[in-house]
Design a protein around this motif. Sequence first.
Motif, PDB file in Angstrom:
ATOM      1  N   GLY A   7      -9.369  16.114  -1.066  1.00 27.64           N
ATOM      2  CA  GLY A   7     -10.220  15.316  -0.085  1.00 27.64           C
ATOM      3  C   GLY A   7     -10.775  16.605   0.329  1.00 27.64           C
ATOM      4  O   GLY A   7     -10.837  17.685   0.532  1.00 27.64           O
ATOM      5  N   ALA A   8     -11.905  16.296   2.501  1.00 29.30           N
ATOM      6  CA  ALA A   8     -11.991  16.760   2.636  1.00 29.30           C
ATOM      7  C   ALA A   8     -11.671  18.099   3.351  1.00 29.30           C
ATOM      8  O   ALA A   8     -12.132  19.088   3.491  1.00 29.30           O
ATOM      9  N   SER A   9      -9.671  17.856   3.802  1.00 31.81           N
ATOM     10  CA  SER A   9      -9.689  18.613   3.824  1.00 31.81           C
ATOM     11  C   SER A   9      -8.108  19.450   3.180  1.00 31.81           C
ATOM     12  O   SER A   9      -7.584  20.103   3.372  1.00 31.81           O
ATOM     13  N   GLY A  10      -8.185  19.004   1.459  1.00 34.75           N
ATOM     14  CA  GLY A  10      -7.906  19.751   0.208  1.00 34.75           C
ATOM     15  C   GLY A  10      -6.884  18.830  -0.307  1.00 34.75           C
ATOM     16  O   GLY A  10      -6.990  17.633  -0.406  1.00 34.75           O
ATOM     17  N   TRP A  11      -6.256  19.069  -0.486  1.00 34.90           N
ATOM     18  CA  TRP A  11      -5.172  18.034  -1.519  1.00 34.90           C
ATOM     19  C   TRP A  11      -3.862  17.384  -1.166  1.00 34.90           C
ATOM     20  O   TRP A  11      -3.500  18.415   0.280  1.00 34.90           O
ATOM     21  N   ASN A  12      -4.379  16.461  -0.767  1.00 32.67           N
ATOM     22  CA  ASN A  12      -3.933  15.580  -0.012  1.00 32.67           C
ATOM     23  C   ASN A  12      -2.727  14.735  -0.587  1.00 32.67           C
ATOM     24  O   ASN A  12      -1.576  14.009   0.134  1.00 32.67           O
ATOM     25  N   ARG A  13      -1.805  15.548  -1.045  1.00 32.49           N
ATOM     26  CA  ARG A  13      -0.372  15.428  -1.563  1.00 32.49           C
ATOM     27  C   ARG A  13       0.588  15.593  -0.274  1.00 32.49           C
ATOM     28  O   ARG A  13       0.712  14.890   1.025  1.00 32.49           O
ATOM     29  N   LEU A  14       1.690  14.178  -0.962  1.00 33.99           N
ATOM     30  CA  LEU A  14       2.789  13.719   0.583  1.00 33.99           C
ATOM     31  C   LEU A  14       4.272  14.364   0.402  1.00 33.99           C
ATOM     32  O   LEU A  14       4.185  14.556  -1.053  1.00 33.99           O
ATOM     33  N   ASN A  15       5.144  14.562   1.279  1.00 28.50           N
ATOM     34  CA  ASN A  15       5.740  14.616   0.954  1.00 28.50           C
ATOM     35  C   ASN A  15       6.839  13.458   1.036  1.00 28.50           C
ATOM     36  O   ASN A  15       6.833  12.596   1.155  1.00 28.50           O
ATOM     37  N   GLU A  16       8.489  13.961   0.645  1.00 32.18           N
ATOM     38  CA  GLU A  16       9.547  13.014   0.727  1.00 32.18           C
ATOM     39  C   GLU A  16       9.727  12.238   1.980  1.00 32.18           C
ATOM     40  O   GLU A  16       9.948  11.046   1.925  1.00 32.18           O
TER      41      GLU A  16
ATOM     42  N   LEU B 272       0.973  -0.898   0.132  1.00 35.61           N
ATOM     43  CA  LEU B 272      -0.110   0.047   0.085  1.00 35.61           C
ATOM     44  C   LEU B 272       0.835   1.473  -0.261  1.00 35.61           C
ATOM     45  O   LEU B 272       0.238   2.323  -0.931  1.00 35.61           O
ATOM     46  N   LEU B 273       2.398   1.176   0.722  1.00 41.23           N
ATOM     47  CA  LEU B 273       2.815   2.393   0.557  1.00 41.23           C
ATOM     48  C   LEU B 273       3.202   2.572  -0.744  1.00 41.23           C
ATOM     49  O   LEU B 273       3.731   4.306  -0.761  1.00 41.23           O
ATOM     50  N   ASP B 274       3.545   2.034  -0.957  1.00 36.88           N
ATOM     51  CA  ASP B 274       3.716   2.204  -2.813  1.00 36.88           C
ATOM     52  C   ASP B 274       2.818   2.958  -3.759  1.00 36.88           C
ATOM     53  O   ASP B 274       3.171   3.718  -4.523  1.00 36.88           O
ATOM     54  N   LEU B 275       1.669   2.671  -3.176  1.00 38.99           N
ATOM     55  CA  LEU B 275       1.113   3.824  -3.909  1.00 38.99           C
ATOM     56  C   LEU B 275      -0.256   4.942  -3.221  1.00 38.99           C
ATOM     57  O   LEU B 275      -0.823   5.196  -4.410  1.00 38.99           O
ATOM     58  N   GLN B 276       0.698   4.952  -1.985  1.00 41.61           N
ATOM     59  CA  GLN B 276       0.130   5.714  -1.673  1.00 41.61           C
ATOM     60  C   GLN B 276       0.351   7.099  -1.759  1.00 41.61           C
ATOM     61  O   GLN B 276      -0.232   8.148  -2.044  1.00 41.61           O
ATOM     62  N   TYR B 277       1.440   7.709  -2.672  1.00 44.80           N
ATOM     63  CA  TYR B 277       2.386   9.307  -3.030  1.00 44.80           C
ATOM     64  C   TYR B 277       1.078   9.011  -4.240  1.00 44.80           C
ATOM     65  O   TYR B 277       0.713   9.958  -4.178  1.00 44.80           O
ATOM     66  N   THR B 278       0.454   8.190  -5.266  1.00 43.94           N
ATOM     67  CA  THR B 278       0.242   8.865  -6.356  1.00 43.94           C
ATOM     68  C   THR B 278      -1.137   8.783  -5.699  1.00 43.94           C
ATOM     69  O   THR B 278      -2.195   9.905  -6.263  1.00 43.94           O
ATOM     70  N   THR B 279      -1.878   8.180  -5.585  1.00 38.53           N
ATOM     71  CA  THR B 279      -3.466   8.041  -4.609  1.00 38.53           C
ATOM     72  C   THR B 279      -3.150   9.457  -4.385  1.00 38.53           C
ATOM     73  O   THR B 279      -4.180   9.988  -4.641  1.00 38.53           O
ATOM     74  N   ALA B 280      -2.696  10.079  -3.391  1.00 38.30           N
ATOM     75  CA  ALA B 280      -2.296  10.796  -2.002  1.00 38.30           C
ATOM     76  C   ALA B 280      -2.667  12.242  -3.036  1.00 38.30           C
ATOM     77  O   ALA B 280      -3.597  12.764  -3.072  1.00 38.30           O
TER      78      ALA B 280
END
Length: 262
Positions: A202-211, A189-197
Motif C-alpha cells: 500500500g501507500a505505507s509499504g508492505w502491509n504484512r501482519l504478525n501473529e 473479516l479478521l480471518d481474511l485480513q492476514y492473507t489480504t494484508a
Amino acid sequence: PAIARMMESHGIEAYVSIQRGDSWADGIYNILSEEWANNGGVELERIRYAAEVQEFSSYLQQAENVLSAAVDEYGIEHIAIDVIGFQEVATMLQQAQDYPTVYEVVWFGSDGTALTSQIRDDAPDQASHVNLYSTLAAPAESQKYTDLYDRYWSLVGMPYGYYTACTYDIGWILAETILESQSTDALTLLDLQYTTAFNSFGASGWNRLNEDGDRYAANYQIWAYRLKPDGTGEDYIAGLYDFVTGQVTWYTQEIGYTPPTR
C-alpha cells in the motif's frame, strides 16, 4: 530490530542502555537486547531512570565508568549509548558534557528522540556532537506514496505522513475483505485480513501482519540533529532502515563521513 541494525551498521560492538523506567521503554529495550545478543553484540550495562527525573549525573557517571573501561577493549568508535526516552533527553544531553567518554561516543535513540523540539531547541550543540541517530517509522519509497503525498498536500496543505498512509491502507484492506466475504461481520473479516494484508503493498509499504494481528514491520528513517550556520539546531534524515532487506543505508553526504565497520 531497526535500532539493532542501525547500531551494527555503524560499527558498534558494545553499548550502554540508558532508558526511562516505564513499560514503553522496557518494551523497546527487551526486543533490542534480544536482537543485539542474537547478532553477537555486547551489552555493557542497563541503566534505568524514573520518568520524572531531571538530574542525570549519577546515571551519566555510571555510564562513564562502564564506557571508559571498555575503550581499550573495543575502541571508542565501536562503543555507544542507546537512549530510550522523550524530551528529558535534552536535559540529559546538556549534563553529558561533563563526562568525557559519554560525550565522545555516538548516541542512538528511537522515535521518542526523533524530531523532538526540546532537543533541537535546548541542546542543539550537544545533540549535534553525539549525533543522536533515532529511528522513526516511515513509508516505503514508492510511486504510490509519492502520488498520494502530492494529492494530499494540494488538498489540505499538510504532509502526508506514515500514519496517514497506514490509515489509508487500513481502509483498502477493510474494503477488500468486505467485498471478498460479502459481510461486515468483524470475525469473518479478521480471518481474511492476514492473507489480504500479506498480498497488499500500500501507500505505507508492505502491509504484512504478525501473529498478533499487528503491523509486521516498517521502514525506518534515521533522524539526527545538526547545527545551522546561525547556530540553531535542525533535524535531518541521516539514513534508512529497509525492513524487507534488513539493511541500513547511511546517507554519507548528509552525515559527512562513512560509518566504521563492525
